[in-house]
Design an enzyme around this catalytic site. Structure first.
Site, short mmCIF file in Angstrom:
data_model
loop_
_atom_site.label_atom_id
_atom_site.label_comp_id
_atom_site.label_asym_id
_atom_site.label_seq_id
_atom_site.Cartn_x
_atom_site.Cartn_y
_atom_site.Cartn_z
N GLU A 123 -13.22 1.76 2.60
CA GLU A 123 -12.40 1.74 1.38
C GLU A 123 -13.02 0.79 0.37
O GLU A 123 -12.35 -0.05 -0.20
CB GLU A 123 -10.98 1.28 1.70
CG GLU A 123 -10.20 2.21 2.55
CD GLU A 123 -8.78 1.71 2.79
OE1 GLU A 123 -7.95 2.53 3.17
OE2 GLU A 123 -8.50 0.51 2.60
N CYS B 176 0.81 -1.23 0.00
CA CYS B 176 0.00 0.00 0.00
C CYS B 176 0.84 1.27 0.00
O CYS B 176 0.31 2.38 0.02
CB CYS B 176 -0.94 0.01 1.21
SG CYS B 176 -2.11 -1.35 1.20
N HIS C 106 -11.37 13.11 -5.85
CA HIS C 106 -10.47 13.15 -7.01
C HIS C 106 -9.20 13.93 -6.73
O HIS C 106 -8.75 14.76 -7.54
CB HIS C 106 -11.20 13.67 -8.25
CG HIS C 106 -12.14 12.66 -8.80
ND1 HIS C 106 -13.42 12.50 -8.31
CD2 HIS C 106 -11.98 11.73 -9.76
CE1 HIS C 106 -14.03 11.53 -8.96
NE2 HIS C 106 -13.17 11.02 -9.85
#
Length: 162
Positions: A148, A26, A70
Site C-alpha cells: 500500500e 480506514c 482506478h
C-alpha cells in the site's frame, strides 16, 4: 530456483479506493497506489530451462492490476456489507446496516473476498495468477506481496507442489 518480479521496476501497480469496513480510520473510503511483487520457486524445465516465463507471469499480473486500477474495491464476502441492488449501470450497497452507497458499476470491482486489506488482496491476486497459469506442475510455491505504498504491505505464500 526462485524468480522474482519487482512491482516498482516491472510496472505492476494499480491505484484504487477501498475501505476497511468497521475500522476507526480506514473505514472511510480512501485510496492507495498499490505495488505488486511476485516470487515463484520451482524447478527449471522446458526448452529454455525457465522456472516460469517472466513475460507470461508479468502479463497475467498486469492484467489483474489493470482490472483493479482506478476503481473502488468492494469485498462482497464481507458479513458487514450487503449488495442491495445492481444492474448494468449501478451498484447499491449498505455497510453495517446503515451506510448506503450508490455507485456507477463501471467505477467498482466486486471482489470475492471478506475485506479489501492488503492481506486479502494478496490472497486474491495469488489465486487469480495460479488459476491463469497453464501449468504449475514444476512450481513449488508462489508468493505475492501487495504494498500500500513503499515500505508497507502484506504477503501471501501459497504452496503448489512439494
Amino acid at each position: 530456483m526462485k524468480v522474482n518480479l519487482d512491482g516498482i521496476h516491472s510496472n505492476l501497480r494499480f491505484s484504487a479506493a477501498h475501505m476497511v469496513i468497521g475500522h476507526e480510520s480506514c473505514g472511510k473510503i480512501h485510496g492507495h497506489s498499490y505495488i505488486v511483487d511476485v516470487e515463484v520457486e520451482g524447478k527449471r524445465s522446458g526448452k529454455f530451462g525457465f522456472v516460469i516465463d517472466f513475460k507470461v507471469l508479468k502479463n497475467i499480473t498486469r492484467k489483474i492490476c489493470k482490472s483493479l486500477d482506478h476503481r473502488l474495491l468492494i469485498p462482497v464476502d464481507s458479513p458487514d456489507l450487503e449488495i442491495t441492488y445492481q444492474d448494468d449501470k449501478t451498484v447499491e450497497f449498505t455497510i453495517l446496516g446503515e451506510l448506503e452507497y450508490k455507485i456507477p458499476k463501471s467505477d467498482v470491482v466486486l471482489l470475492p473476498i471478506i475485506s479489501t486489506t492488503a492481506e486479502s488482496l494478496s490472497i486474491y491476486i495469488t489465486d487469480v495468477i495460479v488459476n491463469e497459469l497453464e501449468d504449475t506442475s514444476t512450481l513449488e510455491y508462489i508468493e505475492v506481496q501487495v504494498n500500500e505504498g513503499i515500505g508497507q504491505g502484506a504477503s501471501y505464500h501459497k504452496q503448489l507442489n512439494e
